[in-house]
Design a protein around this motif. Structure first.
Motif, PDB file in Angstrom:
ATOM      1  N   GLY A  84      55.706 -33.106 -55.051  1.00  0.00           N
ATOM      2  CA  GLY A  84      56.183 -33.851 -53.900  1.00  0.00           C
ATOM      3  C   GLY A  84      55.739 -33.336 -52.550  1.00  0.00           C
ATOM      4  O   GLY A  84      56.224 -33.827 -51.527  1.00  0.00           O
TER       5      GLY A  84
ATOM      6  N   LEU B 160      47.648 -42.959 -55.750  1.00  0.00           N
ATOM      7  CA  LEU B 160      48.952 -42.384 -55.420  1.00  0.00           C
ATOM      8  C   LEU B 160      48.823 -40.989 -54.813  1.00  0.00           C
ATOM      9  O   LEU B 160      49.646 -40.574 -54.004  1.00  0.00           O
ATOM     10  CB  LEU B 160      49.823 -42.303 -56.680  1.00  0.00           C
ATOM     11  CG  LEU B 160      50.434 -43.616 -57.161  1.00  0.00           C
ATOM     12  CD1 LEU B 160      51.082 -43.418 -58.522  1.00  0.00           C
ATOM     13  CD2 LEU B 160      51.450 -44.126 -56.152  1.00  0.00           C
TER      14      LEU B 160
ATOM     15  N   ASP C 165      53.735 -37.893 -56.477  1.00  0.00           N
ATOM     16  CA  ASP C 165      53.917 -38.030 -55.032  1.00  0.00           C
ATOM     17  C   ASP C 165      53.389 -36.828 -54.257  1.00  0.00           C
ATOM     18  O   ASP C 165      53.606 -36.731 -53.051  1.00  0.00           O
ATOM     19  CB  ASP C 165      55.388 -38.293 -54.685  1.00  0.00           C
ATOM     20  CG  ASP C 165      56.324 -37.248 -55.273  1.00  0.00           C
ATOM     21  OD1 ASP C 165      55.872 -36.465 -56.133  1.00  0.00           O
ATOM     22  OD2 ASP C 165      57.497 -37.218 -54.873  1.00  0.00           O
ATOM     23  N   THR C 166      52.705 -35.884 -54.924  1.00  0.00           N
ATOM     24  CA  THR C 166      52.003 -34.822 -54.212  1.00  0.00           C
ATOM     25  C   THR C 166      50.776 -35.429 -53.530  1.00  0.00           C
ATOM     26  O   THR C 166      50.024 -36.179 -54.153  1.00  0.00           O
ATOM     27  CB  THR C 166      51.546 -33.712 -55.182  1.00  0.00           C
ATOM     28  OG1 THR C 166      52.692 -33.168 -55.842  1.00  0.00           O
ATOM     29  CG2 THR C 166      50.825 -32.596 -54.435  1.00  0.00           C
TER      30      THR C 166
ATOM     31  N   ASP D 220      53.195 -32.609 -49.285  1.00  0.00           N
ATOM     32  CA  ASP D 220      52.069 -33.172 -48.559  1.00  0.00           C
ATOM     33  C   ASP D 220      51.159 -32.005 -48.165  1.00  0.00           C
ATOM     34  O   ASP D 220      51.503 -31.200 -47.301  1.00  0.00           O
ATOM     35  CB  ASP D 220      52.560 -33.911 -47.312  1.00  0.00           C
ATOM     36  CG  ASP D 220      51.442 -34.684 -46.628  1.00  0.00           C
ATOM     37  OD1 ASP D 220      50.259 -34.313 -46.825  1.00  0.00           O
ATOM     38  OD2 ASP D 220      51.737 -35.647 -45.901  1.00  0.00           O
TER      39      ASP D 220
END
Length: 361
Positions: free
Chosen positions: A297, A44, A319-320, A299
């Motif tokens: 979170g 993930l 979600d990082t 990118d």
């Protein structure tokens, strides 16, 4: 089961078997999910390689990414300083053994020093744009001033060495009394001495955190004496009577130039000043560690992250997205402080972060 819905014995056994099978299947799925959690989490962290960056999509995302990038730059400065120390030790060893300088090593040394100063200057502007506390920006400014003094003293040392080399060559020519003025003018001896004096005065005027450990007064006096002695040689060069003492004054010029490098080395102790610069970098790393960074979170694949230590204390979520080469290290150095939220462990974080037990997976 309710007494209102009694089943025949055979049907009841079948229903019980079905319930047990379902429970066993669910338990097996839970165990499999738990066993594969670390691998799934790592996937993930590095998936969505074709998705656009999300830092700008969350308030504060740009600032958080900027602080992380700044932390990485400061850690790389510490690595560069260690390399510079090794080169400095090699140069000092050669000087003590009176070996010739290595031009390639000198080029690498100077490029590395100039690069460190350039990175430090960039950090000041980046910290200001990222909204870092004023004390942190000031600390970066102190580092810039210290590195500026370090570079400028190094330049003075190079010029002093070039002056001594030039005078050595002139001495080997065995000049006659009437030749000194023309040869000194051709090789710009007086101009070199004046350049040295101006550079050293500029270094002494720098407001650097290293000032208390540095005393350039003796070297400055030495340069003034060299200038006086050169002027005396030139004054005597055209004087028939004066040429009697010309050799003595010329040797004094040479001796002064040779001792100038030693005076500068004593006035600016390399090991001490290097340690002080290292302390400034460590202080800046510590100060940046006090700035809360929430990378939830975001990118962050575009960042050049080499050391996990630069991420100490950073919050992140499933979600990082981290750079692939460091994602596994981030996971290994993190702990879950609440469901789905992690914090990177590191120096200064072990006793400051409340430890929440992670939920079962």
């Amino acid at each position: 089961m309710s007494a209102d819905h009694d089943l025949p014995a055979g049907d009841e056994d079948a229903a019980l078997d079905a319930l047990l099978d379902a429970a066993a299947s669910e338990l097996d799925q839970r165990l499999r999910a738990s066993a594969g959690f670390d691998q799934a989490l790592l996937r993930l962290m590095v998936v969505a390689q074709d998705q656009p960056p999300r830092a700008a999509g969350r308030p504060g995302g740009d600032a958080a990414a900027s602080i992380i990038a700044i932390r990485a730059k400061v850690h790389s400065l510490r690595q560069d300083l260690a390399l510079l120390r090794g080169l400095d030790r090699g140069r000092e060893y050669d000087r003590q053994l009176e070996r010739p300088r290595d031009p390639v090593r000198d080029l690498v040394h100077d490029d590395l020093r100039d690069g460190m100063l350039g990175h430090a200057r960039d950090l000041v502007g980046a910290l200001d744009l990222a909204g870092a506390p004023g004390a942190v920006v000031d600390r970066a400014g102190d580092l810039v001033r210290a590195l500026t003094m370090d570079r400028d003293v190094n330049l003075v040392l190079v010029r002093a060495r070039a002056l001594a080399r030039t005078l050595t060559i002139l001495d080997a020519l065995g000049l006659g009394a009437g030749q000194y003025a023309d040869v000194f003018a051709r090789f710009q001896v007086r101009g070199r001495v004046h350049e040295l004096a101006g550079m050293l005065d500029g270094v002494r005027d720098l407001n650097s955190p290293l000032n208390w450990a540095v005393d350039l007064g003796r070297a400055a006096d030495r340069i003034r004496r060299i200038d006086h002695d050169v002027a005396a040689v030139l004054a005597q060069a055209g004087d028939v009577v004066g040429t009697i003492s010309l050799v003595r004054d010329w040797k004094r010029v040479l001796a002064g130039a040779y001792r100038l490098e030693d005076d500068l080395a004593r006035a600016y102790p390399c090991d001490l000043t290097s340690d002080l610069i290292g302390d400034l970098i460590d202080d800046l790393i510590h100060d940046l560690g006090t700035v809360d960074v929430d990378a939830s979170g975001l990118d962050l694949r575009h960042l050049d992250l080499q050391e996990v230590d630069a991420l100490a204390g950073v919050l992140w979520t499933l979600d990082t997205v981290w750079p692939v080469r460091i994602a596994g290290q981030v996971r290994a150095r993190s702990r879950e402080i609440m469901p789905g939220t992690f914090r990177v462990r590191g120096p200064g974080t072990e006793h400051e972060i409340e430890d929440h037990s992670a939920p079962a997976h």
